[in-house]
Design a protein around this motif. Sequence first.
Motif, PDB file in Angstrom:
ATOM      1  N   GLY A  58       0.970  -1.281  -0.132  1.00 10.24           N
ATOM      2  CA  GLY A  58      -0.070   0.152   0.013  1.00 10.24           C
ATOM      3  C   GLY A  58       0.859   1.172   0.087  1.00 10.24           C
ATOM      4  N   ARG A  59       1.615   1.277   0.590  1.00  7.78           N
ATOM      5  CA  ARG A  59       2.762   2.400   0.695  1.00  7.78           C
ATOM      6  C   ARG A  59       3.514   2.615  -0.622  1.00  7.78           C
ATOM      7  N   GLU A  60       4.008   1.264  -1.141  1.00  7.20           N
ATOM      8  CA  GLU A  60       4.463   1.400  -2.402  1.00  7.20           C
ATOM      9  C   GLU A  60       3.530   2.039  -3.544  1.00  7.20           C
ATOM     10  N   ASP A  61       2.099   1.764  -3.604  1.00  2.54           N
ATOM     11  CA  ASP A  61       1.250   2.357  -4.511  1.00  2.54           C
ATOM     12  C   ASP A  61       1.031   3.712  -4.024  1.00  2.54           C
ATOM     13  N   ILE A  62       1.127   4.111  -2.968  1.00  2.00           N
ATOM     14  CA  ILE A  62       0.982   5.612  -2.740  1.00  2.00           C
ATOM     15  C   ILE A  62       1.998   6.420  -3.095  1.00  2.00           C
ATOM     16  N   GLU A  63       3.432   5.850  -2.748  1.00  2.00           N
ATOM     17  CA  GLU A  63       4.481   6.543  -3.396  1.00  2.00           C
ATOM     18  C   GLU A  63       4.532   6.565  -5.023  1.00  2.00           C
ATOM     19  N   ALA A  64       3.840   5.578  -5.651  1.00  2.00           N
ATOM     20  CA  ALA A  64       3.898   5.501  -7.198  1.00  2.00           C
ATOM     21  C   ALA A  64       2.624   6.313  -7.695  1.00  2.00           C
ATOM     22  N   GLY A  65       1.816   6.949  -6.689  1.00  2.00           N
ATOM     23  CA  GLY A  65       0.552   7.525  -7.284  1.00  2.00           C
ATOM     24  C   GLY A  65      -0.327   6.795  -7.678  1.00  2.00           C
ATOM     25  N   ARG A  66      -0.401   5.606  -7.164  1.00  2.00           N
ATOM     26  CA  ARG A  66      -1.585   4.549  -7.420  1.00  2.00           C
ATOM     27  C   ARG A  66      -2.586   4.592  -6.414  1.00  2.00           C
TER      28      ARG A  66
END
Length: 86
Positions: A58-66
């Motif tokens: 989830g954190r990676e998705d947020i960082e990637a703008g997803r």
Amino acid sequence: MAKPVLSDPITLRLPLDILEDIEKIAETADRSRSWVIVRALKYYLMAEGSEILSIRRGREDIEAGRFVEAEELFTELDRLNREDAA
């Protein structure tokens, strides 16, 4: 069933009481200590570890703008509810 690919050996220090339990389980189940430890780690990964990895994704998705802003989501849900009610 194919054997899993194994890593290089690792060193692990355990509290003696845990090691004693692992050895008793291994002896009773006629398995190795390594088998017992890997099985315990698999159960951990399925339970707590799975949740931690989900948070990381989830954190990676947020960082990637997803992601979708909460307000945008609520607006879309309201719209869908109005369509279903009609």
